[in-house]
Design a protein around this motif. Structure first.
Motif, mmCIF file in Angstrom:
data_model
loop_
_atom_site.group_PDB
_atom_site.id
_atom_site.type_symbol
_atom_site.label_atom_id
_atom_site.label_comp_id
_atom_site.label_asym_id
_atom_site.label_seq_id
_atom_site.Cartn_x
_atom_site.Cartn_y
_atom_site.Cartn_z
ATOM 1 N N GLY A 232 -7.337 65.302 36.758
ATOM 2 C CA GLY A 232 -5.965 65.654 37.399
ATOM 3 C C GLY A 232 -5.511 66.915 37.016
ATOM 4 N N LYS A 233 -4.420 67.458 37.700
ATOM 5 C CA LYS A 233 -3.464 68.614 37.067
ATOM 6 C C LYS A 233 -2.664 67.949 35.987
ATOM 7 C CE LYS A 233 -5.396 71.216 40.005
ATOM 8 N NZ LYS A 233 -6.248 72.458 39.818
ATOM 9 N N ASP A 234 -1.964 68.840 35.532
ATOM 10 C CA ASP A 234 -0.995 68.737 34.375
ATOM 11 C C ASP A 234 0.226 68.022 34.946
ATOM 12 O OD1 ASP A 234 0.405 68.758 32.038
ATOM 13 O OD2 ASP A 234 1.228 70.628 32.341
ATOM 14 N N CYS A 235 0.576 66.870 34.123
ATOM 15 C CA CYS A 235 1.559 65.872 34.163
ATOM 16 C C CYS A 235 2.834 66.291 33.799
ATOM 17 C CB CYS A 235 1.099 64.570 34.338
ATOM 18 S SG CYS A 235 1.821 63.145 35.208
ATOM 19 N N HIS A 236 3.392 67.419 33.927
ATOM 20 C CA HIS A 236 4.604 67.613 33.434
ATOM 21 C C HIS A 236 5.641 67.995 34.537
ATOM 22 C CE1 HIS A 236 2.331 67.763 29.685
ATOM 23 N NE2 HIS A 236 3.324 67.786 28.759
ATOM 24 N N VAL A 237 6.721 68.132 33.982
ATOM 25 C CA VAL A 237 7.802 68.733 35.042
ATOM 26 C C VAL A 237 8.807 69.469 34.166
ATOM 27 C CG1 VAL A 237 7.989 66.737 36.689
ATOM 28 C CG2 VAL A 237 9.136 66.530 34.762
ATOM 29 N N THR A 238 9.636 70.162 34.684
ATOM 30 C CA THR A 238 10.734 71.116 34.115
ATOM 31 C C THR A 238 11.919 70.537 34.309
ATOM 32 O OG1 THR A 238 9.316 73.118 34.108
ATOM 33 C CG2 THR A 238 11.512 73.323 33.648
ATOM 34 N N VAL A 239 12.890 70.232 33.391
ATOM 35 C CA VAL A 239 14.147 69.773 33.713
ATOM 36 C C VAL A 239 15.032 70.589 33.212
ATOM 37 C CG1 VAL A 239 13.517 67.354 33.726
ATOM 38 C CG2 VAL A 239 14.274 68.294 31.714
ATOM 39 N N THR A 240 16.268 70.919 33.819
ATOM 40 C CA THR A 240 17.127 72.152 33.411
ATOM 41 C C THR A 240 18.454 71.286 33.036
ATOM 42 O OG1 THR A 240 18.072 72.842 35.552
ATOM 43 C CG2 THR A 240 15.814 73.550 34.789
ATOM 44 N N SER A 241 19.258 72.520 32.708
ATOM 45 C CA SER A 241 20.812 72.152 32.651
ATOM 46 C C SER A 241 21.404 72.142 33.620
ATOM 47 C CB SER A 241 21.515 72.862 31.261
ATOM 48 O OG SER A 241 21.394 74.233 31.639
ATOM 49 N N GLU A 242 21.014 72.540 34.776
ATOM 50 C CA GLU A 242 21.849 72.930 36.028
ATOM 51 C C GLU A 242 21.960 71.554 36.723
ATOM 52 O OE1 GLU A 242 23.176 75.443 37.131
ATOM 53 O OE2 GLU A 242 22.799 76.495 35.325
ATOM 54 N N PRO A 243 23.114 71.209 37.160
ATOM 55 C CA PRO A 243 23.373 69.816 38.138
ATOM 56 C C PRO A 243 22.694 70.183 39.334
ATOM 57 C CG PRO A 243 25.299 71.138 37.900
ATOM 58 C CD PRO A 243 24.534 71.936 37.064
ATOM 59 N N GLU A 244 22.346 69.240 40.123
ATOM 60 C CA GLU A 244 21.661 69.271 41.490
ATOM 61 C C GLU A 244 22.529 68.376 42.351
ATOM 62 O OE1 GLU A 244 17.365 68.964 41.819
ATOM 63 O OE2 GLU A 244 17.361 68.574 39.788
ATOM 64 N N HIS A 245 22.726 69.032 43.584
ATOM 65 C CA HIS A 245 23.368 68.335 44.757
ATOM 66 C C HIS A 245 22.546 68.503 46.057
ATOM 67 C CE1 HIS A 245 26.852 66.940 47.162
ATOM 68 N NE2 HIS A 245 26.324 67.614 47.935
ATOM 69 N N SER A 246 22.316 67.415 46.659
ATOM 70 C CA SER A 246 21.521 67.546 47.834
ATOM 71 C C SER A 246 21.708 66.392 48.815
ATOM 72 C CB SER A 246 20.063 67.399 47.502
ATOM 73 O OG SER A 246 19.593 66.248 47.273
#
Length: 366
Positions: A195-209
């Motif tokens: 399988g592919k890499d099982c990582h994600v990138t998290v950031t200090s930016e807030p999210e709204h959706s």
């Protein structure tokens, strides 16, 4: 890799031992209920993708048991204490009282609204310090033929979890994004199958959706399957009929060793996350009251410090883990759910209700 490809790769892992599979399935379901893990960047796991993943993982037996949410705790609040024995009413008494109270609540308004908050979501970075974020979810559902509803997500930006983490973060150059494993331990299983890499990138930016809800398709899920508004309105208003309806949505459940635990959790999902009528909500409490193994855990505080009577059952079929529901004594409505480690009182998968019910207010969708 997009969401569905990422999930398909995860679900290609061979099923582990049955006991591990059962534990992982229910822990994953509670993770989704807590509505966490919406990382940004990398292979981005959206809320819709996580919901699909939860359903698929039940079938495939994939395990995310090591992904843990830690609820804020204050030893002085007695949040996980057994409670005051002088008010330790039997579980069926607590649940039948809640049933009576919700049955009497008026149901007026143009929208059904539910607001929930999660415990902080934490990731350990490559440099050893931990970052965390919090998230709030707001659901609006209306019977209008034009627009059926919306689901609003607000995720704070990730930041160091403790003063010690902040010092380590500063020593690391105060980065604003981190590449982390979204499911430690499970990623290695994926890689075994190429399988592919099982990582994600998290950031200090807030999210709204804001995501629209089309009720002719689905407004959520019940028993691991999507459910429409029409199907919600058709749910039985008696405990036995409701339990049978839940079992019908989960083929093979009668052969499951954890049948009663699964029904307990599905009943709570119905109470907390679906715009059921007062009669159905009351029947759900009566159904829970009739399940074996449900016990009173006293008057305790939820993660926000609000106190109320609570009931719990052994989660994942294990004596050392409880899945707990905390109620508002005045209204009978849910305050929070959380998974409790009996040995040390630690909690995971906490989901806190701040508002629930019908209202004439209109959603702010900015």
């Amino acid at each position: 890799m997009n969401d569905l490809e990422h999930l398909k790769t995860a679900l290609a892992v061979p099923a582990p031992d049955r006991s591990v599979r059962d534990a992982g399935r229910h822990r994953l379901q509670r993770l989704i209920r807590a509505e966490g893990g919406r990382p940004s960047g990398g292979p981005r796991l959206t809320w819709r993708g996580l919901a699909i993943g939860a359903i698929g993982t039940v079938a495939a037996g994939a395990v995310l048991a090591t992904t843990t949410l830690t609820a804020p705790q204050d030893p002085g609040t007695g949040a996980i204490a057994p409670g005051d024995s002088s008010v330790l009413l039997p579980a069926d008494t607590v649940l039948m009282a809640a049933s009576s109270k919700v049955r009497q609540r008026p149901e007026k308004g143009g929208y059904w609204r539910a607001k929930t908050e999660n415990a902080p979501f934490k990731y350990k970075t490559a440099k050893g310090y931990t970052v965390q974020a919090t998230m709030r979810t707001e659901t609006w559902i209306t019977a209008s033929p034009q627009v059926k509803g919306w689901r609003v997500f607000d995720m704070s930006g990730y930041a160091p979890a403790t003063p010690a983490d902040k010092s380590a973060w500063e020593a690391d150059g105060s980065p604003t994004s981190w590449r982390v494993e979204w499911a430690p331990g499970f990623c290695e299983q994926v890689k075994v199958k190429g399988g592919k890499d099982c990582h994600v990138t998290v950031t200090s930016e807030p999210e709204h959706s804001v995501e629209p809800i089309k009720t002719k398709n689905s407004i959520g899920d019940l028993g691991g399957r999507p459910i429409t508004l029409d199907q919600v309105r058709a749910l039985p208003t008696d405990a036995d009929g409701l339990e049978a309806a839940l079992a019908d949505r989960m083929p093979g459940i009668e052969k499951e060793e954890l049948r009663d635990t699964i029904i307990f959790e599905a009943g709570i999902d119905m109470i907390m996350r679906l715009p059921v009528t007062a009669e159905v909500r009351a029947a759900a409490y009566e159904m829970l009251a009739g399940l074996p193994g449900v016990e009173s855990t006293g008057v305790i505080a939820d993660p926000l410090g609000r106190r109320g009577p609570s009931v719990a059952t052994n989660a994942d079929g294990a004596d050392n883990v409880l899945y707990q529901l905390i109620l508002d004594e005045k209204t009978g409505l849910p305050l929070a759910t959380q998974t409790v480690e009996v040995a040390d009182g630690g909690t995971s998968g906490a989901s806190v209700v701040t508002e629930i019910g019908w209202t004439d207010e209109k959603p702010g969708l900015s």
